[in-house]
Scaffold this active site. Structure first.
Site, PDB file in Angstrom:
ATOM      1  N   ASP A  78       5.108  -3.572   4.300  1.00 35.18           N
ATOM      2  CA  ASP A  78       4.323  -4.446   3.440  1.00 35.18           C
ATOM      3  C   ASP A  78       3.192  -3.630   2.800  1.00 35.18           C
ATOM      4  OD1 ASP A  78       3.011  -6.853   2.452  1.00 35.18           O
ATOM      5  OD2 ASP A  78       1.611  -6.548   4.121  1.00 35.18           O
ATOM      6  N   ASP A  98      -0.189  -5.005   0.799  1.00 39.32           N
ATOM      7  CA  ASP A  98      -1.562  -5.495   0.986  1.00 39.32           C
ATOM      8  C   ASP A  98      -1.837  -5.879   2.448  1.00 39.32           C
ATOM      9  OD1 ASP A  98      -1.839  -5.176  -1.768  1.00 39.32           O
ATOM     10  OD2 ASP A  98      -1.306  -7.259  -2.188  1.00 39.32           O
TER      11      ASP A  98
HETATM   12 MG   LIG Z   1       0.335  -8.185   3.584  1.00 37.17          MG
END
Ligand SMILES: [Mg+2]
Ligand SMILES: [Zn+2]
Length: 198
Positions: A9, A11
């Site tokens: 992932d 952010d």
């Molecule tokens: Mg995230």
């Protein structure tokens, strides 16, 4: 030759969670990320970024902004001897303001679209796939795609533990951050007899 793969992932996992990031100055990579990615590179494990960017659909920032941030991410990683093998993102949302991105998209996490695409485009060994992220949707993505999963405590991670419990989902590993989770991946591959050349 197919390779073990970690879907990472963006952010809250690679860069500091800062809401909808609309400027590259607000894109700040956590310091431990470089070592984490270098380790994966060294062990011939694919490092692939998978990220929902519904801010595009919601009109918070233009599509070019996503590319700008990804260029910055790749450049900073490269400057620190780390390489990302692929980046996939979903700019769509079903309640979008921007009509061209209004779509209940099959690649928006936790739906499997991005991982399925990576499997067709890159040398992913589907027997050895992992997802690392800070949200329930990352763990659900992993479950949906038969990956092992690791939740990190950066970003939204701490608050997501309760949500995981309430949804009755378990991550295979819960760790401090991306580096911690990469150590889990390496250990797990060793335990499963995968020949890693350290
Ligand atoms: Mg995230
Ligand atoms: Zn999409």
């Amino acid at each position: 030759m197919k390779r073990p793969t970690v879907f990472i992932d963006r952010d809250g996992t690679i860069n500091i969670e800062a809401g909808y990031i609309n400027h590259e100055d607000n894109f700040i990579i956590y310091p431990f990320v470089y070592q984490a990615i270098r380790l994966l590179n060294k062990l011939d494990i694919l490092a692939i970024v998978v990220t929902n960017q519904a801010g595009v659909a919601k009109g918070y920032f233009p599509l070019e902004n996503v590319y700008k941030l990804h260029n910055k991410m790749v450049r900073l990683l490269e400057n620190n001897g780390a390489k990302i093998d692929g980046i996939y993102f979903c700019p769509h949302h079903k309640d979008a303001k921007i009509r061209e991105f209004k779509k209940d998209c099959g690649c928006r996490k936790p739906k499997p679209g991005m991982i399925n695409r990576a499997i067709t485009e890159l040398a992913v060994d589907t027997d050895f796939m992992y997802v690392i992220g800070d949200k329930v949707s990352d763990i659900e993505l992993g479950v949906n795609c038969k990956c092992k999963t690791a939740l990190v405590m950066t970003g939204y991670g701490k608050a997501e533990i309760e949500k995981l419990k309430s949804k009755n989902i378990t991550a295979d590993f819960i760790g401090e951050n991306l580096l911690d989770a990469v150590y889990f991946v390496i250990d797990d591959l060793k335990k499963r007899g995968y020949p890693l050349f350290l």
